[in-house]
Design an enzyme around this catalytic site. Structure first.
Site, PDB file in Angstrom:
ATOM      1  N   GLU A  49       4.056  16.804  21.526  1.00  0.00           N
ATOM      2  CA  GLU A  49       2.928  17.185  20.703  1.00  0.00           C
ATOM      3  C   GLU A  49       2.034  17.251  19.584  1.00  0.00           C
ATOM      4  OE1 GLU A  49       5.130  19.536  22.448  1.00  0.00           O
ATOM      5  OE2 GLU A  49       3.872  20.314  24.262  1.00  0.00           O
ATOM      6  N   PHE A 111       5.914  36.030  28.315  1.00  0.00           N
ATOM      7  CA  PHE A 111       6.452  33.909  28.243  1.00  0.00           C
ATOM      8  C   PHE A 111       5.351  33.073  27.503  1.00  0.00           C
ATOM      9  CE2 PHE A 111       7.567  30.232  30.647  1.00  0.00           C
ATOM     10  CZ  PHE A 111       8.808  29.886  29.531  1.00  0.00           C
ATOM     11  N   GLN A 112       5.907  32.305  26.797  1.00  0.00           N
ATOM     12  CA  GLN A 112       5.298  31.408  25.851  1.00  0.00           C
ATOM     13  C   GLN A 112       3.983  31.844  25.136  1.00  0.00           C
ATOM     14  OE1 GLN A 112       5.228  27.567  28.797  1.00  0.00           O
ATOM     15  NE2 GLN A 112       7.339  27.087  27.959  1.00  0.00           N
ATOM     16  N   LYS A 161      -5.673  32.271  29.518  1.00  0.00           N
ATOM     17  CA  LYS A 161      -5.611  31.072  30.914  1.00  0.00           C
ATOM     18  C   LYS A 161      -6.322  31.619  32.264  1.00  0.00           C
ATOM     19  CE  LYS A 161      -2.474  30.612  34.831  1.00  0.00           C
ATOM     20  NZ  LYS A 161      -1.673  29.084  34.848  1.00  0.00           N
ATOM     21  N   MET A 474      12.606   6.838  -0.462  1.00  0.00           N
ATOM     22  CA  MET A 474      12.105   6.988  -1.737  1.00  0.00           C
ATOM     23  C   MET A 474      13.098   8.743  -1.989  1.00  0.00           C
ATOM     24  SD  MET A 474       9.054   7.644  -3.511  1.00  0.00           S
ATOM     25  CE  MET A 474       8.008   7.058  -2.998  1.00  0.00           C
TER      26      MET A 474
HETATM   27  C1  LIG Z   1       9.153  15.730   8.123  1.00  0.00           C
HETATM   28  C2  LIG Z   1       9.379  15.366   6.034  1.00  0.00           C
HETATM   29  N1  LIG Z   1      10.500  15.552   6.059  1.00  0.00           N
HETATM   30  C3  LIG Z   1      11.162  14.868   4.277  1.00  0.00           C
HETATM   31  C4  LIG Z   1      10.895  15.208   3.993  1.00  0.00           C
HETATM   32  C5  LIG Z   1      11.076  13.966   2.437  1.00  0.00           C
HETATM   33  N2  LIG Z   1      11.084  12.915   1.982  1.00  0.00           N
HETATM   34  C6  LIG Z   1       9.597  11.918   1.847  1.00  0.00           C
HETATM   35  S1  LIG Z   1      10.216  10.612   1.564  1.00  0.00           S
HETATM   36  C7  LIG Z   1      11.472  10.461   2.607  1.00  0.00           C
HETATM   37  C8  LIG Z   1      12.491   9.499   2.768  1.00  0.00           C
HETATM   38  C9  LIG Z   1      11.252   8.024   4.023  1.00  0.00           C
HETATM   39  O1  LIG Z   1      12.312   7.533   4.462  1.00  0.00           O
HETATM   40  P1  LIG Z   1      12.003   6.465   4.953  1.00  0.00           P
HETATM   41  O2  LIG Z   1      11.018   7.062   6.075  1.00  0.00           O
HETATM   42  O3  LIG Z   1      12.821   5.267   5.746  1.00  0.00           O
HETATM   43  O4  LIG Z   1      11.598   5.353   4.160  1.00  0.00           O
HETATM   44  P2  LIG Z   1      11.501   4.883   2.685  1.00  0.00           P
HETATM   45  O5  LIG Z   1      11.220   5.597   2.302  1.00  0.00           O
HETATM   46  O6  LIG Z   1      12.697   4.150   2.676  1.00  0.00           O
HETATM   47  O7  LIG Z   1      10.078   3.447   3.055  1.00  0.00           O
HETATM   48  C10 LIG Z   1      11.791  12.182   3.003  1.00  0.00           C
HETATM   49  C11 LIG Z   1      13.250  12.840   3.710  1.00  0.00           C
HETATM   50  C12 LIG Z   1       8.856  14.070   3.735  1.00  0.00           C
HETATM   51  N3  LIG Z   1       7.642  13.943   3.031  1.00  0.00           N
HETATM   52  N4  LIG Z   1       8.365  14.357   5.462  1.00  0.00           N
END
Ligand SMILES: Cc1ncc(C[n+]2csc(CCOP(=O)(O)OP(=O)(O)O)c2C)c(N)n1
Lengths: 577, 164
Positions: A49, A111-112, A161, A474
Site C-alpha cells: 500500500e 479485526f483489522q 464496510k 548520503m
Molecule cells: C525511509 C527513510 N529511512 C531513512 C532515511 C535516512 N536517509 C537519508 S539518505 C539515506 C541514504 C540513502 O541511500 P541510497 O538510497 O543508497 O542513496 P545514496 O545516498 O547512496 O544515493 C538514508 C538512510 C530516509 N531518508 N528515509
C-alpha cells in the site's frame, strides 16, 4: 433511485473525472472492489500500500490532477501513512480511500480496525469518517475539492464496510458542500508595495518553489522574469518551475545549492520568494540567511508567511493570480523596469556563475554525476524524472536541467526513501507517452522494489537507474564529513544482484561497471520496451558538493576536494523588522 | 523576537463535530504549545461550538497559532481576546469536610465574599465560587485550612465587551 454506498462512491469518482486509482484489496473493501469490477475506472494493483499512495502522489505531480488510492482497513491503511505524510509535506493533492470495519464495530478493537482518521489527523489536510451513507456522496466531492484547492494536500476518507453495503438515494450525491470556498484575499495593495521595493532594488533575486508548479504559474513566472530581467534560484521542489537552461537560472539554493545561487541569495538586496516555505534545508543558519535582503513572499498559505523569515511584504495568494497582478502592474508602469540599476548585480552574478560551476572529476570508475549528465543528453532533457532520497536525489537535481514543470518528482519535505519507483509508476500511468526515469540509490530502491512487479504487470516502461555506491550514500557522506569517517551501519555490500532481480520480476536488467559502458547501457535501456533496472556501479565514496554544513551560513560552502569557503562576515540584516 | 510570555485568551468558533476538539488540541500539541485552560459549549446555533482557550506564549507564537487554527476547515472564526476589553470568569466547585468550628468560619466567608452554597450537609459543604482568576485563587487559599477536601475548577470563559 437507491444506490449502494459502493455505487455512490464510483459515481462520485466519475463526477470527479477520476480515470485511474491505485490500490490493493482486503476484507473491509470487498464491496468496493466488487463494484470496481463492474466499473470502467482503471485500477492499478500495487504490491504494497505504500506503493499505492506514492503512485497516486506521482500521478498527481506528473498530471497536475488529484491522485487517488484505495486500500483496506487496519494494516492496509497504516501502510499508507508514510505516503500520506509525504504528500502532506509537499502539498500534493491526493485522496486516500481506506476501508474501515462496520460502524457498529468501531471502537471494539475489531479485526483489522485502526483509528486511521486519528492517526492521520496531523498529516492530512483534512480527513473524514463516513458515518451516514447519505453523507457519502457529498463527502467524496468535498474531499476532492479540499485536496486540490488552496494549498493542496492529502485528504483521507475512512469508509466503514456497512456504509458501502447500505443504500441511499442517488440525490444525496448532489447535496450542497458544507465547507466554504477558500477565499482569495485582495492583493492589489500588497503587490503594489512589493513593486515599490522592486523599484528601489539594485540586487533583486527571484526564489521559486513548489508552489509555482502546484499553482500552474510557470508561464506567468517567465513573463515576470522577462520584464524584470533578474536571476532566478529555486528550492528542490521548485525545479522545473523555471527553465533550467535559461541564462538567468542559477539552480538550487541551500545545503546542496550551487555556489552562485548561495552567493546570490547571500548578497541580494531584494528577495522575491514565490511559492516557497523557507525550509531549513534552504535557509541553513537563519540569522545569516539573505542578510542584506528585503523579502517579498508570495504564498497561498498564510501560515508559511513569517513562519521562518521576517517578511517585508507578504502576499497571501495563489502564485498565478499574484504574478498576473504583478505583471499587469509592471506593464502599466515602465519606470519599474530596472535597466541600468541592476547591471552591476547581473555582472556580479555572471562572474560567480563562471567562477564555480558544478563539477566533478572523472576517474577510473563511473561517476554518478556523469550518468545523470548522459541521461540528460540522451533524453534531450525531456524525461520525467523521479528520484529516491539521498545523494542520487541531489545529483539528479544538479545535473538534469529541468525545463518544464511537473517533470521533476521528488520527495522534498519528508525525504522518503522508496518514493521514486512507485512515483515513477504513477507518473508513467499519467503520461504513458513520456520517458519516465527513477534515479535511485541502491539503498532506497530496496524499500519499494516490489513495485517492479506492478510495472511489469501493467507494462509500464519505467527505467530505474540505480547509482549503486554500495552505501547508504548520503548518510555515509555525513559520517565522512562530521563523524570522523566512522561508517556506522551504512555499508550495503551484499546487496542483491539487481540484474537478476530485474529478470526475476520479468523486467530487463543491465549493469555498467566502467565509464565507457554508461552510454551504451543508457541507450539500451531507453530503447527497451518494458521496465528496466540499470545497475551503475559508481565510485563508492563520491560526495555531493557544494555542501553547507548544517547550521552554517550559506556562504560557508564545502566545494569538495578539501576546498571550504569561509563565510563572509555578515553585517546586520538590512531593515529587519 | 518578542520574548515576553504572557497568558493569552483565544475564542474559537468551530463546527460542532466529534473530531474537532482533537484537531484543535493537535494543533497545540503538534507544535509543543500547552493549553493552560479550556472551556467549550454550544452557541446559540447548536451546530457551532465556542471554545475558549488560554495559553502561555509570546506575541509571535500566538500569531502563528491563530494562523494554524484558521487553517483547520472546521474552525469558523478565531478571535484573540488578549488585548481586548473583555469579561473573564472561572468557576470552581469546592467540597469541604468540616468540623463545627470550621462550619461557622465557612459560612462567614461565604457571606463576606458572596459565594454560593450548593449543598450543606452535616459532614460538610459544596460551594460554588465564580470570579476572575485571582478571585478563585483567593477563595482556594481561604478554604484550604477550612477543611477543603477537593475541588473542580473550570477553564476561563471570556467574552469581548464590544460585541459578541
Ligand atoms: C525511509 C527513510 N529511512 C531513512 C532515511 C535516512 N536517509 C537519508 S539518505 C539515506 C541514504 C540513502 O541511500 P541510497 O538510497 O543508497 O542513496 P545514496 O545516498 O547512496 O544515493 C538514508 C538512510 C530516509 N531518508 N528515509
Amino acid at each position: 433511485m437507491k444506490l449502494t454506498g459502493s455505487q455512490i462512491l464510483f459515481r462520485a469518482l466519475k463526477e470527479e473525472q477520476v480515470e485511474t486509482i491505485f490500490g490493493l484489496p482486503g476484507g473491509a473493501v470487498l464491496d468496493i472492489f466488487d463494484e470496481l469490477y463492474r466499473s470502467d475506472v482503471n485500477h492499478i494493483l500495487v504490491r504494497h500500500e505504500q506503493g499505492a499512495i506514492h503512485a497516486a502522489d506521482g500521478y498527481a505531480r506528473a498530471s497536475g490532477r488529484v491522485g487517488v488510492c484505495l486500500v483496506t482497513s487496519g494494516p492496509g491503511a497504516t501502510n499508507t501513512v508514510t505516503g500520506i505524510a509525504n504528500a502532506y509535506m509537499d502539498s500534493i493533492p491526493v485522496v486516500v480511500l481506506t476501508g474501515q470495519v462496520s460502524t457498529m464495530l468501531i471502537g471494539n478493537d475489531a479485526f483489522q480496525e485502526v483509528d486511521i482518521t486519528g492517526i492521520t489527523r496531523p498529516c492530512t489536510k483534512h480527513n473524514f469518517l463516513v458515518r451516514r451513507v447519505d453523507e457519502l456522496g457529498r463527502t467524496i466531492r468535498e474531499a476532492f475539492k479540499i485536496a486540490r484547492s488552496g494549498r493542496p494536500g492529502p485528504v483521507l476518507i475512512d469508509l466503514p464496510k456497512d456504509m458501502m453495503q447500505s443504500t441511499a438515494d442517488v440525490e444525496t450525491l448532489s447535496h450542497a458542500l458544507t465547507y466554504p470556498e477558500e477565499r482569495q484575499e485582495p492583493i492589489e495593495e500588497s503587490c503594489a508595495r512589493a513593486l515599490w521595493l522592486v523599484r528601489k532594488a539594485k540586487k533583486p533575486l527571484l526564489f521559486v518553489g513548489g508552489g509555482v508548479i502546484l499553482g500552474k504559474a510557470s508561464e506567468e513566472l517567465r513573463a515576470f522574469v522577462r520584464k524584470l530581467d533578474l536571476p532566478v534560484i529555486s528550492s528542490l521542489m521548485g525545479l522545473g518551475a523555471y527553465p533550467g537552461t535559461d541564462p538567468r537560472w542559477l539552480g538550487m539554493v541551500g545545503m546542496h545549492g550551487t555556489y552562485y545561487a548561495n552567493m546570490a541569495i547571500s548578497h541580494c538586496d531584494l528577495l522575491i520568494a514565490v511559492g516557497v516555505r523557507f525550509d531549513d534545508r534552504v535557509t541553513s543558519k537563519l540569522d545569516a540567511f539573505a542578510p542584506h535582503a528585503q523579502i517579498v513572499h508570495i504564498d497561498i498559505d498564510p501560515t508559511s508567511i513569517e513562519k521562518m523569515v521576517k517578511t517585508h511584504v507578504g502576499i497571501v495568494s495563489d502564485c498565478r493570480p499574484a504574478l498576473q497582478t504583478l505583471n499587469r502592474m509592471l506593464d502599466e508602469d515602465p519606470s519599474m523596469v530596472p535597466g541600468e540599476r541592476t547591471r552591476a548585480w547581473l555582472e556580479q552574478v555572471a562572474k560567480w556563475k563562471a567562477k564555480m560551476p558544478l563539477t566533478y572529476h572523472p576517474g577510473e570508475r563511473i561517476k554518478p554525476q556523469h550518468v545523470i549528465e548522459r541521461l540528460y543528453k540522451l533524453t534531450r532533457g525531456e524525461a520525467i524524472v523521479t528520484t529516491e532520497v539521498g545523494q542520487n536525489q541531489m545529483w539528479a537535481a544538479h545535473y538534469y536541467h529541468f525545463d518544464h514543470p511537473n517533470t521533476f518528482i521528488s520527495s522534498g519535505g519528508l525525504g522518503t526513501m522508496g518514493f521514486g519507483l512507485p512515483a515513477a509508476i504513477g507518473a508513467q500511468v499519467a503520461c504513458p507517452d513520456r520517458v519516465v526515469v527513477d534515479i535511485a540509490g541502491d539503498g532506497s530502491i530496496q524499500m519499494n522494489i516490489q513495485e517492479m512487479a506492478t510495472a511489469v504487470h501493467y507494462g509500464l516502461p519505467v527505467k530505474v537507474i540505480i547509482l549503486n555506491n554500495r552505501y547508504l550514500g548520503m548518510v555515509r557522506q555525513w559520517q565522512e564529513l562530521f563523524y570522523g569517517r566512522r561508517y556506522s551501519q551504512t555499508d550495503l555490500d551484499h546487496g542483491p544482484n539487481f540484474v537478476k532481480l530485474a529478470e526475476a520480476y520479468g523486467a530487463r536488467g543491465f549493469r555498467a561497471e566502467k565509464p565507457e559502458d554508461v552510454d551504451p547501457t543508457l541507450r539500451a535501456a531507453l530503447e527497451a520496451q518494458g521496465p528496466v533496472i540499470l545497475d551503475f556501479q559508481v565510485e563508492p565514496e563520491e560526495g555531493v558538493y557544494p555542501m553547507v554544513k548544517p547550521g552554517a551560513s550559506l556562504t560557508e560552502m564545502d566545494l569538495g576536494n578539501g576546498k571550504v569557503l569561509a563565510g563572509s562576515a555578515v553585517p546586520e540584516k538590512v531593515g529587519a523588522v | 523576537m518578542d520574548p515576553e510570555v504572557r497568558e493569552n485568551t483565544i475564542s474559537i468558533l468551530v463546527n460542532n463535530k466529534p473530531d474537532v476538539l482533537a484537531r484543535i488540541a493537535g494543533t497545540f500539541s503538534g507544535r509543543g504549545f500547552n493549553i493552560e485552560s479550556i472551556s467549550a459549549n454550544v452557541t446559540r446555533n447548536p451546530a457551532v461550538t465556542k471554545i475558549i482557550i488560554t495559553t502561555l506564549s509570546n506575541r509571535e507564537t500566538l500569531t502563528k497559532l491563530v494562523k494554524l487554527l484558521n487553517r483547520l476547515l472546521d474552525v469558523l472564526e478565531v478571535e484573540d481576546l488578549t488585548g481586548m476589553e473583555s469579561a473573564r470568569r472561572e468557576m470552581v466547585l469546592v467540597r469541604l469536610k468540616t468540623n463545627e468550628h470550621q462550619n461557622a468560619r465557612v459560612l462567614k466567608a461565604v457571606e463576606r465574599y458572596g459565594w454560593k452554597v450548593i449543598s450543606n450537609e452535616p459532614e460538610g459543604f459544596v460551594l460554588e465560587v465564580t470570579g476572575d482568576r485571582e478571585d478563585i485563587d483567593r477563595a482556594l487559599t481561604i478554604l484550604e485550612p477550612l477543611g477543603m477536601d477537593d475541588f473542580t475548577r473550570t477553564g476561563t470563559v471570556a467574552l469581548a465587551n464590544g460585541h459578541g
